[in-house]
Design an enzyme around this catalytic site. Structure first.
Site, mmCIF file in Angstrom:
data_model
loop_
_atom_site.group_PDB
_atom_site.id
_atom_site.type_symbol
_atom_site.label_atom_id
_atom_site.label_comp_id
_atom_site.label_asym_id
_atom_site.label_seq_id
_atom_site.Cartn_x
_atom_site.Cartn_y
_atom_site.Cartn_z
ATOM 1 N N ILE A 71 0.826 -1.200 0.000
ATOM 2 C CA ILE A 71 0.000 0.000 0.000
ATOM 3 C C ILE A 71 0.862 1.252 0.000
ATOM 4 O O ILE A 71 0.623 2.199 -0.762
ATOM 5 C CB ILE A 71 -0.965 -0.015 1.191
ATOM 6 C CG1 ILE A 71 -2.007 -1.131 1.004
ATOM 7 C CG2 ILE A 71 -1.652 1.335 1.369
ATOM 8 C CD1 ILE A 71 -2.867 -1.394 2.220
ATOM 9 N N ALA A 131 -3.612 3.696 8.158
ATOM 10 C CA ALA A 131 -3.137 2.438 8.740
ATOM 11 C C ALA A 131 -4.020 2.024 9.921
ATOM 12 O O ALA A 131 -5.024 1.341 9.742
ATOM 13 C CB ALA A 131 -1.681 2.585 9.159
ATOM 14 N N ARG A 132 -3.655 2.469 11.124
ATOM 15 C CA ARG A 132 -4.439 2.185 12.325
ATOM 16 C C ARG A 132 -4.419 3.422 13.220
ATOM 17 O O ARG A 132 -3.382 4.070 13.390
ATOM 18 C CB ARG A 132 -3.883 0.977 13.089
ATOM 19 C CG ARG A 132 -4.260 -0.371 12.495
ATOM 20 C CD ARG A 132 -5.758 -0.617 12.564
ATOM 21 N NE ARG A 132 -6.166 -1.918 12.059
ATOM 22 C CZ ARG A 132 -6.590 -2.156 10.819
ATOM 23 N NH1 ARG A 132 -6.606 -1.167 9.933
ATOM 24 N NH2 ARG A 132 -6.974 -3.369 10.458
ATOM 25 N N ASP A 176 -8.398 8.381 8.104
ATOM 26 C CA ASP A 176 -9.395 7.353 7.816
ATOM 27 C C ASP A 176 -9.660 6.498 9.042
ATOM 28 O O ASP A 176 -10.722 5.909 9.180
ATOM 29 C CB ASP A 176 -8.921 6.454 6.670
ATOM 30 C CG ASP A 176 -9.898 5.322 6.376
ATOM 31 O OD1 ASP A 176 -11.067 5.625 6.082
ATOM 32 O OD2 ASP A 176 -9.493 4.146 6.440
ATOM 33 N N GLU A 221 -12.193 3.613 17.706
ATOM 34 C CA GLU A 221 -13.325 3.350 16.813
ATOM 35 C C GLU A 221 -14.368 2.476 17.506
ATOM 36 O O GLU A 221 -14.028 1.568 18.269
ATOM 37 C CB GLU A 221 -12.828 2.665 15.538
ATOM 38 C CG GLU A 221 -11.938 3.553 14.700
ATOM 39 C CD GLU A 221 -11.410 2.867 13.448
ATOM 40 O OE1 GLU A 221 -11.859 1.738 13.149
ATOM 41 O OE2 GLU A 221 -10.553 3.448 12.783
ATOM 42 N N HIS A 278 -13.127 4.799 8.531
ATOM 43 C CA HIS A 278 -12.339 3.582 8.290
ATOM 44 C C HIS A 278 -12.862 2.845 7.057
ATOM 45 O O HIS A 278 -13.187 1.659 7.094
ATOM 46 C CB HIS A 278 -12.388 2.663 9.520
ATOM 47 C CG HIS A 278 -11.274 1.653 9.537
ATOM 48 N ND1 HIS A 278 -10.795 1.082 10.698
ATOM 49 C CD2 HIS A 278 -10.538 1.100 8.537
ATOM 50 C CE1 HIS A 278 -9.832 0.211 10.416
ATOM 51 N NE2 HIS A 278 -9.664 0.210 9.109
#
Length: 376
Positions: free
Chosen positions: A206, A286-287, A311, A316, A334
């Protein structure tokens, strides 16, 4: 906060190993007298029906559908699905209701289980090291969503350079004063990305693809930090610069993009934000837990970071309220990898991993081979 180096990228892990284990030619115990069993987690197949038929011809498929953690544990304890040799989760939003895959859950798997093939690029919800300790390969599906995630990263990158959140929110407010303020003032504070430095943390599939798009579309210069240097990738990206330390990358970058897995530690905190070039931008596809969000708010307030595109989020589905309401931050839900093409690829790649590895070949996209127990 942490100044740890990034975790291994998806493409920087050891190459797939040839598999001597082949239940297709063994007498593995299962409800079927002639076929080893694969446990399918979650919803029905939606697209790759011919390949699923092939999977069913080679294996006896059991289904858990979507059940909670306690029921799933009880089912494993009572061997409801027999001694299955592999697990298959084709979608990221179903089949994961049992929660984190930790020692408590993994220890209940039958010893016959050798591979877990799952949708999605990230794997922070599964303890891949513990799976390896139990002799189980974990395969993700990052390559299936590479295009979708890279495209989203480009969108967020543009949003941070061109103040699109400010313009969007002003227009959406239907307030003429807000519209006029954005219309008249944005040009004085926005920039084109052309010729600036894109700093990529984690040059896996990615990370490389988004960098490639940025070079082709915007003639950006690429710097990257990874545990593995790739001179070949540097050449393909028109002379990308490898930064041996995270600090070196942060000081050189006009826009920092996080594209590395999360392995339990914050990567960008107060200390790291002090290394940012003043006015640089941050994109995270990513996270969320890679970023100390309070530190990011402070960096935005202080002008250290001029804009952010997120994102993913640390808690979350809860989005940090002070980030969500800013006109210099673009927030998404996300969904970077969410496309029909990604889902089709997730389905297909999981089955291809199972058929290949359990048939005596290679696991196509393993992420924990470096920890797998060696068998005599």
């Amino acid at each position: 906060m942490s100044s740890a180096t990034p975790t291994p990228r998806d493409a920087g892990l050891p190459a797939p190993a040839t598999n001597a284990f082949s239940p297709l030619s063994s007498s593995a115990s299962s409800p079927s007298a002639t076929k080893p069993t694969v446990l399918h987690l979650g919803d029905d197949i939606r697209w790759n029906h011919a390949l699923y038929k092939e999977l069913g011809e080679k294996f006896h498929i059991e289904r858990s559908y979507s059940i909670g953690r306690e029921e799933f544990k009880a089912a494993l304890e009572e061997r409801r699905w027999g001694d299955f040799v592999g697990m298959y989760r084709p979608f990221w939003n179903t089949g994961g209701e049992m929660g984190n895959w930790d020692e408590e859950l993994i220890s209940l798997l039958p010893t016959s289980c050798k591979i877990y093939a799952s949708a999605g690029a990230g794997f922070d919800w599964v303890d891949t090291r513990t799976l390896a300790a139990h002799g189980i390969i974990y395969c993700n599906a990052a390559s299936a969503c590479t295009e979708s995630v890279a495209d989203t990263a480009i969108f967020l990158l543009l949003a941070t350079y061109r103040a699109f959140p400010w313009s969007f929110l002003a227009a959406r407010s239907c307030n003429p004063h807000a519209f006029h303020a954005a219309n008249q003032n944005i040009a004085a504070v926005t920039h084109n990305p052309n010729g600036t430095v894109l700093g990529v943390i984690g040059l896996g599939k990615i990370g490389f693809r988004l960098a490639h798009k940025a070079v082709l579309a915007f003639e950006m210069r690429v710097a990257y930090h990874d545990v593995v240097r790739s001179e070949g990738a540097e050449r393909e990206l028109g002379g990308a610069t490898w930064c041996a330390t995270l600090e070196e990358l942060l000081r050189a970058s006009d826009c920092v993009v996080l594209a590395t897995p999360f392995e339990g530690r914050v990567l960008l905190g107060r200390t790291e934000f002090q290394h940012f070039k003043k006015g640089a931008r941050l994109v995270n596809i990513a996270r969320g837990k890679l970023v100390d969000e309070e530190a990011l708010v402070e960096a935005l307030d202080g002008g250290i970071v001029s804009a952010a595109g997120l994102d993913v989020h640390a808690d979350e589905p809860n989005v940090h309220p002070r980030l969500a309401t800013r006109d210099d931050v673009m927030v998404l839900s996300h969904t970077a990898g969410a496309s029909v093409e990604s889902h089709v690829g997730f389905e297909r790649l999981g089955m291809e991993n199972l058929i290949s590895y359990l048939g005596g070949g290679e696991a196509l996209t393993p992420v924990n081979m470096q920890w797998l127990k060696k068998k005599d």
